[in-house]
Write a protein that holds these residues in place. Structure first.
Motif, PDB file in Angstrom:
ATOM      1  N   ARG A  18      63.076  11.081   7.193  1.00 11.67           N
ATOM      2  CA  ARG A  18      62.005  12.037   6.898  1.00 11.67           C
ATOM      3  C   ARG A  18      61.302  12.492   8.154  1.00 11.67           C
ATOM      4  N   HIS A  19      60.817  11.547   8.996  1.00 16.30           N
ATOM      5  CA  HIS A  19      60.093  11.942  10.196  1.00 16.30           C
ATOM      6  C   HIS A  19      61.047  12.542  11.218  1.00 16.30           C
ATOM      7  N   MET A  20      62.272  12.041  11.281  1.00 19.67           N
ATOM      8  CA  MET A  20      63.241  12.636  12.184  1.00 19.67           C
ATOM      9  C   MET A  20      63.572  14.048  11.733  1.00 19.67           C
ATOM     10  N   SER A  22      61.486  16.063  10.418  1.00 23.97           N
ATOM     11  CA  SER A  22      60.384  16.881  10.925  1.00 23.97           C
ATOM     12  C   SER A  22      60.648  17.300  12.347  1.00 23.97           C
ATOM     13  N   ARG A  45      58.378  14.019  22.154  1.00 18.00           N
ATOM     14  CA  ARG A  45      57.364  13.153  21.564  1.00 18.00           C
ATOM     15  C   ARG A  45      57.464  13.098  20.046  1.00 18.00           C
ATOM     16  N   PHE A  46      58.249  14.002  19.426  1.00 13.54           N
ATOM     17  CA  PHE A  46      58.370  13.968  17.981  1.00 13.54           C
ATOM     18  C   PHE A  46      59.441  12.998  17.516  1.00 13.54           C
ATOM     19  N   PRO A  48      60.809   9.211  17.442  1.00 11.39           N
ATOM     20  CA  PRO A  48      60.448   7.833  17.757  1.00 11.39           C
ATOM     21  C   PRO A  48      61.568   7.127  18.492  1.00 11.39           C
ATOM     22  N   SER A 289      50.633  14.849   1.860  1.00 19.69           N
ATOM     23  CA  SER A 289      50.922  14.122   3.101  1.00 19.69           C
ATOM     24  C   SER A 289      50.236  14.853   4.234  1.00 19.69           C
ATOM     25  N   ASP A 292      50.300  14.119  11.036  1.00 17.65           N
ATOM     26  CA  ASP A 292      50.311  12.956  11.929  1.00 17.65           C
ATOM     27  C   ASP A 292      50.953  13.389  13.232  1.00 17.65           C
ATOM     28  N   GLU A 294      51.759  11.910  15.878  1.00 14.14           N
ATOM     29  CA  GLU A 294      52.754  11.038  16.487  1.00 14.14           C
ATOM     30  C   GLU A 294      54.041  10.962  15.674  1.00 14.14           C
ATOM     31  N   LYS A 295      53.977  11.240  14.371  1.00 10.42           N
ATOM     32  CA  LYS A 295      55.154  11.042  13.525  1.00 10.42           C
ATOM     33  C   LYS A 295      55.610  12.317  12.836  1.00 10.42           C
ATOM     34  N   ALA A 296      54.694  13.060  12.278  1.00 11.12           N
ATOM     35  CA  ALA A 296      55.075  14.222  11.482  1.00 11.12           C
ATOM     36  C   ALA A 296      54.140  15.373  11.791  1.00 11.12           C
TER      37      ALA A 296
END
Length: 391
Positions: A18-20, A22, A45-46, A48, A289, A292, A294-296
């Motif tokens: 999911r975050h990847m 994004s 930075r997007f 992790p 949601s 974020d 750092e993540k999304a």
């Protein structure tokens, strides 16, 4: 030099989750936009897992670029550069410094009639008359008026620091841009911030560099260490006087009971079409949601398949495409460096270059595992929290 479409697509194919996803979506917006413009940004930075290589630049403090003379010339022992003024073309700069326009343009890989940004730097293929102040020589005694870390700004901008204003006589390294390089990759390779690199070379907000361009690498300066004074034993604040047996102790005073502040209203649930916000929610659902950094770099807004997805504000459609996972995407440019992006959609009703109005349907929500659409807002080259625009 913007990221190549092939390089960007290959990198995006490695992203999962999911975050990847994004990161893949944001990266695709950048990559596809770069194919037909000079858009350039750093997406590391997007993702992790330690892909960021900016730590070295985070603490780097750099001097300010020396001032040019009336012609715009800055002269170092090994080379000279010319700084463009507002509205300058390559030909106008060449005329001001007494050089053939074709010679200056060819050396910098740019057309003689190209319009330059204010502060943009051109390297000189040969020396011209020295400025009245002479050649800048290395100086061990750097005059520092203000030292500030010019670390790369975080997405939310709250930790941004002002650019350093210290000046140095040290000759900066001259770097010639090769194919595939970006302002970010060059800044990281020299351990300086991309903002300092842009300030020294007049790159502008898009941070665009071109193949064959000469860049001056900002000169690093040492930050003086601040030492705190230590009080000697027996010095400092005086000890309080102990209570006396001859005087009664003070009476206890009742402490007023603290009144808790009322809970903040959930604006995303109470917003109406008459809201004065800069943008409106693209669908009629609730925000499920939050952003974020750092993540999304997006928010999710609940929607059922077939729900109309509407433009958040007036603008021009900049991109209609699909990401590496086949999700359809629409990007709308609202001017002033602000763009919005919409994903988890289908049945797109607009085309690239089309003007749209706030509230105009641009697509429909698709069926997906989140029962929502994905909504992003960009300011310049950075995704930002959409909520301030919606509130």
């Amino acid at each position: 030099m913007p990221l190549s479409c092939t390089t960007e697509t290959r990198a995006l194919r490695t992203m999962r989750g999911r975050h990847m996803r994004s990161a893949a979506l944001i990266g695709l917006l950048v990559g596809l936009t770069a194919c037909d413009s000079t858009f350039d940004m750093d997406m590391r930075r997007f993702a992790p897992g330690g892909l960021s290589t900016t730590e070295a630049a985070q603490g780097a403090t750099t001097a300010a670029r020396p001032k040019a003379d009336a012609r715009g010339v800055i002269s170092y022992p090994s080379y000279q550069v010319a700084v463009a003024k507002r509205g300058d073309t390559v030909a106008q700069v060449a005329s001001r410094i007494g050089m053939a326009p074709a010679e200056l343009g060819r050396y910098n890989g740019i057309a003689v009639d190209a319009r330059l940004r204010e502060g943009e730097v051109l390297a000189l293929p040969r020396r011209v008359a020295e400025p009245p102040t002479g050649v800048i020589q290395p100086d061990d005694n750097i005059d520092i008026t203000t030292l500030a870390g010019d670390a790369i700004d975080r997405a939310d901008g709250t930790n941004a620091k002002p650019a350093a204003t210290a000046t140095s006589g040290e000759q900066p390294t001259q770097h010639r841009v090769t194919r595939g390089e970006t302002a970010y990759s060059i800044a990281r390779s020299y351990g300086v911030s991309v903002r300092a690199l842009a300030d020294w070379n007049g790159l502008g907000p898009s941070l665009t560099v071109r193949e064959g361009q000469f860049l001056m690498i900002p000169v690093k300066v040492d930050t003086p260490v601040q030492t705190a004074s230590v009080a000697q034993p027996g010095q400092g604040s005086a000890a309080p006087i102990p209570p006396s047996s001859a005087k009664p102790l003070p009476k206890d005073e009742a402490v007023p009971e603290k009144v808790s502040a009322p809970a903040s209203p959930k604006l995303e649930e109470t917003r109406t079409p008459a809201s004065n916000a800069l943008m409106s929610l693209p669908v009629a659902g609730k925000v499920t949601s939050l952003f974020d950094a750092e993540k999304a770099g997006y928010i999710l807004v609940s929607a059922k398949q077939g729900d109309p997805v509407k433009a958040a504000a007036n603008g021009t459609v900049r991109l209609v495409s699909k990401d590496v996972e086949g999700e359809e995407i629409v990007v709308i440019d609202h001017g002033n460096g602000t763009q919005s992006a919409y994903s988890f959609i289908e049945g797109i009703k607009v085309k690239k270059g089309q003007s749209v109005k706030r509230g105009q349907q641009i697509a429909s929500a698709s069926k997906n595992q989140y029962n929502a659409i994905q909504f992003l807002v960009f300011k310049g080259t950075e995704p930002v929290d959409p909520m301030p625009y919606l509130n």
